[in-house]
Design an enzyme around this catalytic site. Structure first.
Site, mmCIF file in Angstrom:
data_model
loop_
_atom_site.group_PDB
_atom_site.id
_atom_site.type_symbol
_atom_site.label_atom_id
_atom_site.label_comp_id
_atom_site.label_asym_id
_atom_site.label_seq_id
_atom_site.Cartn_x
_atom_site.Cartn_y
_atom_site.Cartn_z
ATOM 1 N N GLU A 155 32.356 -7.690 -4.249
ATOM 2 C CA GLU A 155 31.652 -6.883 -5.253
ATOM 3 C C GLU A 155 32.040 -5.413 -5.199
ATOM 4 O OE1 GLU A 155 27.456 -7.991 -4.245
ATOM 5 O OE2 GLU A 155 27.237 -8.018 -6.418
ATOM 6 N N LYS B 111 23.010 -4.377 -12.387
ATOM 7 C CA LYS B 111 21.964 -4.710 -11.408
ATOM 8 C C LYS B 111 21.136 -5.892 -11.871
ATOM 9 C CE LYS B 111 19.696 -4.213 -7.656
ATOM 10 N NZ LYS B 111 20.385 -4.799 -6.488
ATOM 11 N N CYS C 249 0.827 -1.205 0.000
ATOM 12 C CA CYS C 249 0.000 0.000 0.000
ATOM 13 C C CYS C 249 0.863 1.256 0.000
ATOM 14 C CB CYS C 249 -0.874 0.033 1.236
ATOM 15 S SG CYS C 249 -1.918 -1.399 1.396
ATOM 16 N N GLU D 230 27.575 -14.811 1.596
ATOM 17 C CA GLU D 230 26.996 -13.520 1.227
ATOM 18 C C GLU D 230 27.896 -12.364 1.680
ATOM 19 O OE1 GLU D 230 24.942 -12.545 -0.749
ATOM 20 O OE2 GLU D 230 24.257 -10.587 -0.118
ATOM 21 N N ASN E 21 -2.049 2.311 5.731
ATOM 22 C CA ASN E 21 -1.057 1.341 5.261
ATOM 23 C C ASN E 21 -0.628 0.546 6.480
ATOM 24 O OD1 ASN E 21 1.064 0.029 4.105
ATOM 25 N ND2 ASN E 21 2.324 1.847 3.800
ATOM 26 N N GLY E 22 -0.688 -0.781 6.392
ATOM 27 C CA GLY E 22 -0.316 -1.601 7.546
ATOM 28 C C GLY E 22 -1.398 -2.612 7.852
ATOM 29 N N HIS F 29 40.449 -28.648 5.839
ATOM 30 C CA HIS F 29 40.602 -29.565 4.708
ATOM 31 C C HIS F 29 41.299 -28.903 3.524
ATOM 32 C CE1 HIS F 29 38.325 -32.593 6.800
ATOM 33 N NE2 HIS F 29 37.410 -31.687 7.072
ATOM 34 N N TRP G 255 -2.690 -2.703 -1.706
ATOM 35 C CA TRP G 255 -2.179 -4.037 -1.998
ATOM 36 C C TRP G 255 -2.910 -4.958 -1.023
ATOM 37 C CZ3 TRP G 255 0.167 -8.371 -0.269
ATOM 38 C CH2 TRP G 255 0.783 -9.163 -1.232
ATOM 39 N N LYS H 149 29.497 -9.679 -0.841
ATOM 40 C CA LYS H 149 29.319 -8.223 -0.681
ATOM 41 C C LYS H 149 30.673 -7.538 -0.737
ATOM 42 C CE LYS H 149 26.087 -7.773 -1.384
ATOM 43 N NZ LYS H 149 25.218 -8.818 -1.749
ATOM 44 N N ARG I 33 5.645 0.105 -5.552
ATOM 45 C CA ARG I 33 5.440 -0.729 -4.380
ATOM 46 C C ARG I 33 4.498 -1.905 -4.672
ATOM 47 N NH1 ARG I 33 6.543 2.494 0.350
ATOM 48 N NH2 ARG I 33 4.970 1.459 1.605
HETATM 49 C C1 AGP Z 1 24.232 -9.339 -5.490
HETATM 50 O O1 AGP Z 1 24.820 -8.372 -4.703
HETATM 51 C C2 AGP Z 1 24.491 -9.310 -6.895
HETATM 52 N N1 AGP Z 1 24.626 -8.075 -7.477
HETATM 53 C C3 AGP Z 1 24.155 -10.519 -7.732
HETATM 54 O O2 AGP Z 1 24.842 -11.590 -7.197
HETATM 55 C C4 AGP Z 1 22.657 -10.891 -7.863
HETATM 56 O O3 AGP Z 1 22.180 -11.371 -6.642
HETATM 57 C C5 AGP Z 1 22.504 -11.953 -8.965
HETATM 58 O O4 AGP Z 1 22.908 -11.407 -10.186
HETATM 59 C C6 AGP Z 1 21.105 -12.478 -9.083
HETATM 60 O O5 AGP Z 1 20.210 -11.454 -9.382
HETATM 61 P P1 AGP Z 1 18.664 -11.624 -9.189
HETATM 62 O O6 AGP Z 1 18.406 -11.819 -7.733
HETATM 63 O O7 AGP Z 1 18.079 -10.358 -9.717
HETATM 64 O O8 AGP Z 1 18.219 -12.821 -9.969
#
Ligand code: AGP
Length: 599
Positions: free
Chosen positions: A482, A594, A2, A475, A99-100, A498, A75, A479, A27
Site C-alpha cells: 500500500e 480511506k 470516555c 497484513e 476515564n478508565g 507448492h 461511555w 501494508k 471517541r
Molecule cells: C488497509 O490498510 C486498507 N486501507 C484497506 O484494505 C481497508 O482495510 C479496506 O478497504 C476495508 O476497509 P474497512 O475496514 O473500512 O471496511
C-alpha cells in the site's frame, strides 16, 4: 470512550469545557457533564445523550470569568447511561471525572458504605470522590489526601478532581488512560484526553506519563514524579494532530498501546469477558459463523477464524465481501453473520450485510465508527474504540479488531461452554499483557529504520507465516505494498514449496514470522527451504536463526497472541520505514482512499 477536559483561566469556562468535549465526541459517548467552580461554589450539570442536551440545560447559566471547571463525556461501562451515572460525581465538597476502570471499586464501595456513605450512582468512579472526602479527614494537606486516594485504586484511570476546600486547584492523576496538560501565554491551563481539544488553545502541552499525580492552580503546576515535559503544540490542526510524529501512520502505530486499553475496558474483567452490547441469548440458535470483510479487516477476520474454531469450537467460514456478494451464497438461519469494518461504510461489506439481513440471519458488526451505515444496519455492534484513524494504511484499527475478535472467541466459548474456567482465566491473563506488548520500542523502530535501506529493490517480497501468523503475513504484505508500491505477497509458509518457491533467488526477500510459541520447527523448515535457494531472509522471531540474513529480535512470550501483537508492530514499522526511504506519502498513498464506498 470516555473523554475528559479541564480548564483554569479567565476565559468563558462554560464554552471552553463544551467546545473541548465536542472535540472528544469522536471517541463515542452516551452522556456528558460539567462542574464549574466560581467564588468557592461548584455548579454541576449533566445530561444523557448528545452534547446538545447538555448545552440546552446550561443555556441559562452564565459563568463569570476567572474560575475553573472539569467536564466529561461518558461511555457507559459500569451502570446504564443515565444522568445519575454521568460524570462529574460528587461528594460533600468535591467533584470528580474519570476515564478508565477502577477494578477494586466494589471492595472500596463496601468499605465506604459500612462507614455510612451513600452512593448515588452505579459507577466505579463515585468511589474516588467519597474516598477522597474520607482521606481529607486523615491528612492535613489536600494533596496528601488525594494521593492516598489514588494509591488505593487498582485499574486504569485518568482523574480530575476539584473541591471547595481548594477553590483554585484541579488535582489530577493518570495510570493507563491518556491525559494531556496544556497551557498558553494567557495564563490558561487545560486538561484533555487527547490533543484535539487543545489545538488552537494551548501553546505547549505535556503528555502526562503513567503513574503521575499532581495538582494545578493558576500559578502552580506540581507533579509527582516531577516529570512533566512541555513541548510546543502547533496551532495548525494537521501538524498538531500528529502529536510530534512524522506521519499519522506512525502516530497510530504508537497509539496502539493506549487504544488497546480502551478496547478492553469493561470487557476484559478479572475472570470474565463481558460485552454489554450482546444479550445473554445472543448465541442461541447459532451453530456456525460466517464473516465478511475487505482488506485489512479481512485479515483480522482470517485471524479470528483460528481463534473461533480453537477456543469457541465453532465452525467459521470467512469470505472477502466483494466475492461473497455475487456468488449466490447459501445462507442458513443458524449462521451468525459477522461483518468487520474500520469505517463502517465499505460498500462491499455493507452490501454483504444487507444480503445476510435479507436472508434473516442474526448479524453482528465489529466496527470502529459509531453510527456508520454498517453499525446502523447490524443487529448488534461491538465498537473497536480505536479512535479516528487517519492513515490510509490501517494499523490501530486492525489491532483493535483482532483484540475484539479474540475477546469474542472467548465470550462465545463461555456461552457454548466449550472451554473450562481455568483456560478462560488463563486466556484473560494473557489478554492483560497486550497493551504492554504494544508499548513503544525505540530499539525495534531503529532496527526497522536501519534495515529498510536494504529492502528497496528486488523483484518481490514474500511475507510468510503459519496459523494466525499467516493472516499477519498477509497484513504485513498489504501494508508494504500500500505505501511502498513494492510487490509483496503474504503466503502460508507451508505453501511456498507448492509453487512460489520457484521465484526464490537472492533478489526475493522473505520476511519470515517465526514465533516461538506456535509451530516454530515447521516454519523453520520452510525458511530453510527458501534459504537453500538463496532467498534473502529477514527473520522476525524471539529466537536467533543462523540462516537469516537479517534479524529482528522480538521478546519471548508465553502466548501466541502476544507474539502476534508484537510482530504486528514490527511489520507495520518496517513497511512504513521502507516507504519513507522511497520518499512516498505514507499517510495518503497513491490510488487509495480511506473509506471505500464504491464497488
Ligand atoms: C488497509 O490498510 C486498507 N486501507 C484497506 O484494505 C481497508 O482495510 C479496506 O478497504 C476495508 O476497509 P474497512 O475496514 O473500512 O471496511
Amino acid at each position: 470512550m470516555c473523554g475528559i477536559v479541564g480548564y483554569i483561566g479567565s476565559g468563558d469556562i462554560k464554552s471552553r469545557l463544551i467546545e473541548g468535549l465536542r472535540e472528544l465526541e469522536y471517541r463515542g459517548y452516551d452522556s456528558a457533564g460539567i462542574a464549574i467552580m466560581q467564588n468557592g461554589k461548584i455548579e454541576s450539570f449533566k445530561a444523557v445523550g448528545k452534547l446538545c442536551n447538555l448545552e440546552e440545560k446550561i443555556k441559562n447559566f452564565t459563568a463569570r470569568s476567572h474560575g475553573m471547571g472539569i467536564g466529561h463525556t461518558r461511555w457507559a461501562t459500569h451502570g446504564k447511561p443515565t444522568e445519575l451515572n454521568a460524570h462529574p460525581h460528587m461528594s460533600e465538597n468535591s467533584y470528580v471525572v474519570h476515564n478508565g476502570i477502577i477494578e477494586n471499586y466494589r471492595e472500596i464501595k463496601r468499605m465506604l458504605q459500612e462507614n455510612g456513605i451513600n452512593f448515588l450512582s452505579q459507577t466505579d468512579t463515585e468511589v474516588i470522590v467519597h474516598l477522597f472526602e474520607t482521606e481529607i479527614k486523615r491528612h492535613k494537606e489536600l494533596f496528601d489526601a488525594f494521593k492516598a486516594t489514588i494509591e488505593r485504586l487498582d485499574g486504569a484511570y485518568a482523574v480530575l478532581l476539584i473541591t471547595k476546600k481548594a477553590p483554585d486547584t484541579i488535582f489530577f492523576a493518570r495510570k493507563g488512560s491518556p491525559m494531556i496538560l496544556g497551557r498558553n501565554g494567557k495564563g490558561e491551563i487545560f486538561f484533555a484526553s487527547s490533543d484535539a481539544p487543545l489545538i488552537g488553545e494551548a501553546e505547549e502541552v505535556a503528555y502526562i506519563e503513567d503513574g503521575t499525580i499532581g495538582y494545578v492552580t493558576k500559578k502552580t503546576i506540581f507533579s509527582q514524579p516531577d516529570n512533566l515535559l512541555f513541548v510546543p503544540l502547533s496551532g495548525d490542526k494537521l501538524t498538531a494532530q500528529k502529536s510530534g510524529y512524522r506521519f499519522f501512520m506512525e502516530k497510530e502505530i504508537y497509539e496502539q498501546y493506549d487504544v488497546m486499553s480502551d478496547t478492553m475496558i469493561g470487557r476484559v474483567l478479572d475472570n470474565d469477558i463481558a460485552f454489554e452490547e450482546l444479550d445473554e441469548t445472543f448465541m442461541e440458535g447459532v451453530s456456525n459463523i460466517k464473516i465478511c470483510a475487505c482488506g485489512t479487516s479481512y485479515h483480522a477476520a482470517l485471524t479470528s477464524g483460528y481463534l473461533f474454531e480453537r477456543i469457541a469450537k465453532i465452525g467459521v467460514n470467512i469470505e472477502i465481501a466483494s466475492e461473497f456478494r455475487y456468488k449466490k451464497p447459501l445462507l442458513s438461519p443458524d449462521t451468525l453473520f459477522i461483518v468487520i469494518s474500520q469505517s463502517g461504510e465499505t460498500a462491499d461489506t455493507l452490501e454483504a450485510l444487507k444480503m445476510a439481513k435479507k436472508a434473516g440471519l442474526k448479524t453482528l458488526a465489529v466496527c470502529n465508527v459509531d453510527n456508520s451505515s454498517i453499525v446502523r444496519l447490524a443487529d448488534a455492534t461491538i465498537l473497536t474504540r480505536a479512535g479516528i484513524e487517519k492513515g490510509v494504511a490501517s494499523t490501530k484499527a486492525f489491532a483493535t479488531q483482532v483484540m475484539v475478535l479474540w475477546m469474542l472467541s472467548l465470550y462465545f466459548a463461555k456461552s457454548r461452554k466449550s472451554v473450562d474456567e481455568v483456560s478462560i482465566r488463563d486466556e484473560i491473563r494473557y489478554m492483560g499483557y497486550v497493551p504492554k506488548v504494544l508499548q513503544k520500542s525505540l530499539e525495534v523502530h531503529e532496527k526497522c529504520k536501519r534495515l529498510s535501506k536494504r529492502y528497496l529493490h528486488g523483484h518481490g517480497f514474500f511475507f510468510i507465516g503459519r496459523d494466525i501468523f499467516y493472516p499477519l503475513a498477509l497484513e504485513g504484505a498489504l501494508k508494504l505494498k500500500e505505501i511502498s508500491y513494492l510487490h509483496a505477497e503474504g503466503y502460508p509458509a507451508g505453501e511456498m514449496k507448492h509453487g512460489p518457491i520457484a521465484l526464490a533467488d537472492a533478489e526475493l526477500f522473505t520476511i519470515a514470522l517465526m514465533p516461538k510459541t506456535l509451530l516454530y520447527d515447521k516454519i523453520k523448515s520452510n525458511v530453510e527451504e527458501l534459504s537453500a535457494r538463496d532467498s534473502t531472509i529477514l527473520s522476525i522471531s524471539p529466537q536467533m536463526f543462523d540462516l537469516a540474513d537479517d534479524f529482528i529480535l522480538t521478546h519471548p512470550h508465553k502466548h501466541p497472541m502476544l507474539e502476534f501483537f508484537e510482530m504486528m508492530v514490527v511489520v507495520q514499522l518496517l513497511a512504513m520505514e521502507i516507504a519513507v526511504r522511497l520518499g512516498n506519502d505514507v499517510d495518503m498513498p497513491r490510488n487509495l482512499a480511506k473509506s471505500v464506498t464504491v464497488e
